[in-house]
Design a protein around this motif. Sequence first.
Motif, PDB file in Angstrom:
ATOM      1  N   LEU A   1      34.603  59.961  55.577  1.00 27.67           N
ATOM      2  CA  LEU A   1      33.093  59.877  55.271  1.00 27.67           C
ATOM      3  C   LEU A   1      32.324  58.904  55.605  1.00 27.67           C
ATOM      4  CD1 LEU A   1      32.780  62.140  52.073  1.00 27.67           C
ATOM      5  CD2 LEU A   1      32.134  62.888  54.422  1.00 27.67           C
ATOM      6  N   ALA A   2      33.044  57.778  55.159  1.00 25.71           N
ATOM      7  CA  ALA A   2      32.361  56.435  55.692  1.00 25.71           C
ATOM      8  C   ALA A   2      31.986  56.040  56.876  1.00 25.71           C
ATOM      9  CB  ALA A   2      33.210  55.161  54.925  1.00 25.71           C
ATOM     10  N   ASP A   3      32.678  56.874  57.801  1.00 24.57           N
ATOM     11  CA  ASP A   3      32.486  56.688  59.323  1.00 24.57           C
ATOM     12  C   ASP A   3      30.868  57.183  59.661  1.00 24.57           C
ATOM     13  OD1 ASP A   3      34.804  55.422  59.602  1.00 24.57           O
ATOM     14  OD2 ASP A   3      35.990  56.816  60.477  1.00 24.57           O
ATOM     15  N   HIS A   4      30.472  58.104  58.686  1.00 20.44           N
ATOM     16  CA  HIS A   4      29.322  58.883  59.056  1.00 20.44           C
ATOM     17  C   HIS A   4      28.175  58.614  58.212  1.00 20.44           C
ATOM     18  CE1 HIS A   4      31.979  61.221  61.794  1.00 20.44           C
ATOM     19  NE2 HIS A   4      32.714  61.103  60.900  1.00 20.44           N
ATOM     20  N   TYR A   5      28.295  58.104  56.882  1.00 19.31           N
ATOM     21  CA  TYR A   5      27.490  57.763  55.944  1.00 19.31           C
ATOM     22  C   TYR A   5      27.522  56.552  55.225  1.00 19.31           C
ATOM     23  CZ  TYR A   5      27.311  62.782  56.612  1.00 19.31           C
ATOM     24  OH  TYR A   5      27.262  64.258  57.232  1.00 19.31           O
TER      25      TYR A   5
ATOM     26  N   ALA B   1      43.980  74.250  48.135  1.00 21.16           N
ATOM     27  CA  ALA B   1      44.785  74.135  49.342  1.00 21.16           C
ATOM     28  C   ALA B   1      46.158  73.995  48.944  1.00 21.16           C
ATOM     29  CB  ALA B   1      44.257  73.080  50.350  1.00 21.16           C
ATOM     30  N   ASP B   2      46.957  73.860  49.582  1.00 24.46           N
ATOM     31  CA  ASP B   2      48.413  73.947  49.323  1.00 24.46           C
ATOM     32  C   ASP B   2      48.967  72.610  48.797  1.00 24.46           C
ATOM     33  OD1 ASP B   2      49.019  76.534  49.854  1.00 24.46           O
ATOM     34  OD2 ASP B   2      49.359  76.271  51.829  1.00 24.46           O
ATOM     35  N   THR B   3      48.279  71.301  49.101  1.00 15.24           N
ATOM     36  CA  THR B   3      48.370  70.215  48.617  1.00 15.24           C
ATOM     37  C   THR B   3      47.028  69.474  48.293  1.00 15.24           C
ATOM     38  OG1 THR B   3      48.137  69.024  50.877  1.00 15.24           O
ATOM     39  CG2 THR B   3      50.320  69.707  50.253  1.00 15.24           C
ATOM     40  N   ASP B   4      47.015  68.400  47.454  1.00 19.71           N
ATOM     41  CA  ASP B   4      45.847  68.082  46.979  1.00 19.71           C
ATOM     42  C   ASP B   4      45.244  67.082  48.048  1.00 19.71           C
ATOM     43  OD1 ASP B   4      46.158  68.523  44.206  1.00 19.71           O
ATOM     44  OD2 ASP B   4      47.093  66.726  43.852  1.00 19.71           O
ATOM     45  N   GLU B   5      45.783  66.507  48.998  1.00 19.26           N
ATOM     46  CA  GLU B   5      45.390  65.941  50.297  1.00 19.26           C
ATOM     47  C   GLU B   5      44.707  66.989  51.269  1.00 19.26           C
ATOM     48  OE1 GLU B   5      48.511  63.815  48.243  1.00 19.26           O
ATOM     49  OE2 GLU B   5      48.684  65.862  49.372  1.00 19.26           O
ATOM     50  N   GLU B   6      45.343  68.009  51.536  1.00 19.19           N
ATOM     51  CA  GLU B   6      44.912  68.999  52.323  1.00 19.19           C
ATOM     52  C   GLU B   6      43.267  69.452  51.656  1.00 19.19           C
ATOM     53  OE1 GLU B   6      45.452  73.411  54.490  1.00 19.19           O
ATOM     54  OE2 GLU B   6      47.009  72.665  52.923  1.00 19.19           O
ATOM     55  N   ALA B   7      43.362  69.783  50.411  1.00 22.73           N
ATOM     56  CA  ALA B   7      42.164  70.109  49.762  1.00 22.73           C
ATOM     57  C   ALA B   7      41.076  68.981  49.841  1.00 22.73           C
ATOM     58  CB  ALA B   7      42.525  70.633  48.262  1.00 22.73           C
ATOM     59  N   GLU B   8      41.483  67.756  49.826  1.00 23.89           N
ATOM     60  CA  GLU B   8      40.420  66.689  49.719  1.00 23.89           C
ATOM     61  C   GLU B   8      39.629  66.863  51.109  1.00 23.89           C
ATOM     62  OE1 GLU B   8      37.639  64.248  48.437  1.00 23.89           O
ATOM     63  OE2 GLU B   8      39.347  65.198  46.999  1.00 23.89           O
ATOM     64  N   TYR B   9      40.643  66.847  52.275  1.00 25.95           N
ATOM     65  CA  TYR B   9      40.335  66.722  53.621  1.00 25.95           C
ATOM     66  C   TYR B   9      39.504  67.760  53.936  1.00 25.95           C
ATOM     67  CZ  TYR B   9      40.423  67.365  58.770  1.00 25.95           C
ATOM     68  OH  TYR B   9      40.208  67.639  59.975  1.00 25.95           O
ATOM     69  N   LEU B  10      39.600  69.213  53.401  1.00 25.12           N
ATOM     70  CA  LEU B  10      38.911  70.385  53.682  1.00 25.12           C
ATOM     71  C   LEU B  10      37.719  70.113  52.955  1.00 25.12           C
ATOM     72  CD1 LEU B  10      41.474  73.230  53.172  1.00 25.12           C
ATOM     73  CD2 LEU B  10      40.529  72.515  55.371  1.00 25.12           C
ATOM     74  N   SER B  11      37.414  69.572  51.761  1.00 23.50           N
ATOM     75  CA  SER B  11      36.311  69.383  51.107  1.00 23.50           C
ATOM     76  C   SER B  11      35.196  68.648  51.644  1.00 23.50           C
ATOM     77  CB  SER B  11      36.796  68.926  49.696  1.00 23.50           C
ATOM     78  OG  SER B  11      36.751  67.346  49.503  1.00 23.50           O
ATOM     79  N   THR B  12      35.607  67.897  52.611  1.00 20.92           N
ATOM     80  CA  THR B  12      34.658  66.841  53.351  1.00 20.92           C
ATOM     81  C   THR B  12      33.561  67.766  53.892  1.00 20.92           C
ATOM     82  OG1 THR B  12      35.856  66.642  55.369  1.00 20.92           O
ATOM     83  CG2 THR B  12      36.303  64.840  53.373  1.00 20.92           C
ATOM     84  N   SER B  13      33.645  68.981  54.391  1.00 20.53           N
ATOM     85  CA  SER B  13      32.760  69.677  54.920  1.00 20.53           C
ATOM     86  C   SER B  13      31.595  70.073  54.078  1.00 20.53           C
ATOM     87  CB  SER B  13      33.287  71.215  55.371  1.00 20.53           C
ATOM     88  OG  SER B  13      34.287  70.793  56.625  1.00 20.53           O
ATOM     89  N   ARG B  14      32.028  70.390  53.115  1.00 19.92           N
ATOM     90  CA  ARG B  14      30.888  70.834  51.912  1.00 19.92           C
ATOM     91  C   ARG B  14      30.024  69.344  51.453  1.00 19.92           C
ATOM     92  NH1 ARG B  14      30.641  75.014  47.830  1.00 19.92           N
ATOM     93  NH2 ARG B  14      28.602  74.833  47.034  1.00 19.92           N
ATOM     94  N   LYS B  15      31.122  68.305  51.341  1.00 20.78           N
ATOM     95  CA  LYS B  15      30.345  67.017  51.062  1.00 20.78           C
ATOM     96  C   LYS B  15      29.236  66.619  52.346  1.00 20.78           C
ATOM     97  CE  LYS B  15      34.283  65.110  48.407  1.00 20.78           C
ATOM     98  NZ  LYS B  15      35.284  63.867  48.204  1.00 20.78           N
ATOM     99  N   GLN B  16      29.655  66.873  53.542  1.00 18.25           N
ATOM    100  CA  GLN B  16      28.772  66.523  54.353  1.00 18.25           C
ATOM    101  C   GLN B  16      27.453  67.242  54.652  1.00 18.25           C
ATOM    102  OE1 GLN B  16      30.654  65.734  58.586  1.00 18.25           O
ATOM    103  NE2 GLN B  16      32.153  66.950  57.496  1.00 18.25           N
TER     104      GLN B  16
ATOM    105  N   ILE C   1      27.439  58.057  49.919  1.00 16.72           N
ATOM    106  CA  ILE C   1      28.699  58.411  49.517  1.00 16.72           C
ATOM    107  C   ILE C   1      28.739  58.194  47.917  1.00 16.72           C
ATOM    108  CG2 ILE C   1      31.125  58.202  49.334  1.00 16.72           C
ATOM    109  CD1 ILE C   1      30.917  57.466  52.126  1.00 16.72           C
ATOM    110  N   ALA C   2      28.384  57.007  47.314  1.00 19.05           N
ATOM    111  CA  ALA C   2      28.458  56.832  45.787  1.00 19.05           C
ATOM    112  C   ALA C   2      27.345  57.665  45.105  1.00 19.05           C
ATOM    113  CB  ALA C   2      27.792  55.391  45.672  1.00 19.05           C
ATOM    114  N   ALA C   3      26.108  58.083  45.684  1.00 17.42           N
ATOM    115  CA  ALA C   3      25.291  59.138  44.959  1.00 17.42           C
ATOM    116  C   ALA C   3      26.002  60.400  44.915  1.00 17.42           C
ATOM    117  CB  ALA C   3      23.995  59.009  45.791  1.00 17.42           C
ATOM    118  N   LEU C   4      26.701  60.760  46.067  1.00 13.82           N
ATOM    119  CA  LEU C   4      27.291  62.052  45.685  1.00 13.82           C
ATOM    120  C   LEU C   4      28.248  62.224  45.005  1.00 13.82           C
ATOM    121  CD1 LEU C   4      27.857  64.942  47.516  1.00 13.82           C
ATOM    122  CD2 LEU C   4      29.467  63.527  48.701  1.00 13.82           C
ATOM    123  N   GLU C   5      29.322  61.286  44.870  1.00 10.31           N
ATOM    124  CA  GLU C   5      30.443  61.087  44.120  1.00 10.31           C
ATOM    125  C   GLU C   5      29.991  60.910  42.704  1.00 10.31           C
ATOM    126  OE1 GLU C   5      33.330  61.957  44.965  1.00 10.31           O
ATOM    127  OE2 GLU C   5      32.957  61.838  46.958  1.00 10.31           O
ATOM    128  N   ARG C   6      28.829  60.229  42.239  1.00 11.70           N
ATOM    129  CA  ARG C   6      28.256  60.557  41.093  1.00 11.70           C
ATOM    130  C   ARG C   6      28.194  61.947  40.522  1.00 11.70           C
ATOM    131  NH1 ARG C   6      25.457  55.750  42.282  1.00 11.70           N
ATOM    132  NH2 ARG C   6      23.599  57.152  42.711  1.00 11.70           N
TER     133      ARG C   6
END
Length: 340
Positions: A271-275, A236-251, A280-285
Amino acid sequence: MKLTQPHAKQFKHTLLSVLDLAPITQGSNASETFKRSLDLAQKVDEWGFNRYWLAEHHNMPGIGSSATSIIINHIAQGTKQIRVGSGGIMLPNHAPLMIAEQFGTLDALHPGRIDLGLGRAPGSDQLTARALRRTLFSNGEDFPELVEELQAYMSEDVSTGVKAYPGVGQDVPIWLLGSSGFSARLAAAKGMPFSFASHFAPDYMHQAIDLYRSRFEPSETLSKPHVMLGVSLVAADTDEEAEYLSTSRKQQMLDLMRGTPGQFKPPVKNLADHYSPGEIAALERNRGASSYMTGSPETIKQNLSDFIDETGADEIIISSDTFDHNARVRSHEIVAELLT
């Protein structure tokens, strides 16, 4: 065997391609998904990507590419130059003759543009595998024999009996796909191109690449090893926007871990509001691996450059899914801007 299109551009002498899981977004449907996939394919075709692959998955409400060969035809029909194929067809789910006929037909419709990537996993759970295969006699161990059978149906050697019509003598490159050393060894022994799902099994990536390259035997169709690596990427145009958009794939991945797959969800701020923290730790590994990339154009350029230097990949195939189609197109456009 042609692995590239004349128009394909490169980044650091590495070809870039696209893997589409045909995401069905929440509140949408398969018809809209296929329109969006075609729109994306037409754009990456213009931008100089090498190939556009679709993956076979079953019993997943958020993935629309279960009838993979039909969607391949839809994409090939609406594009001009880009190679179109399967990433992959899960061969144990099918009679090899039917796959040979389907891809022979696709090549007859779109000469010189069709790839056949083969995997040995079911692309589903065991219950769905039984529904696909009727029995579970095939557990993937007979994959080498199935590949041989398929190749025989498409060969011009008349002594082998049954043939695929269309299919015999047509130029359909066959790739082996994998997430372990099994297909790496087989691809090397048969002198075939190899694609590794780095974004599914990052811990086995280097081992599989080394196995393939060290054991590669040149064949009539391929004189030297060709490695394509899968990368999960959201730009995305910024790191912050890309990280936000990536939460769909993470979900999507977290829901699969829970055994509750669903349609592709909108991004969330936290994500911590939903998982749970453990989920989340298992995913981030996994997502800490170099084959997961999220960020601005500058970040993605550096990540891709480092990954290519690390692996020596001949080709990278990116999976870049976001909930919003325009954001998904922009993610691919950012990668396209690296191509020369």
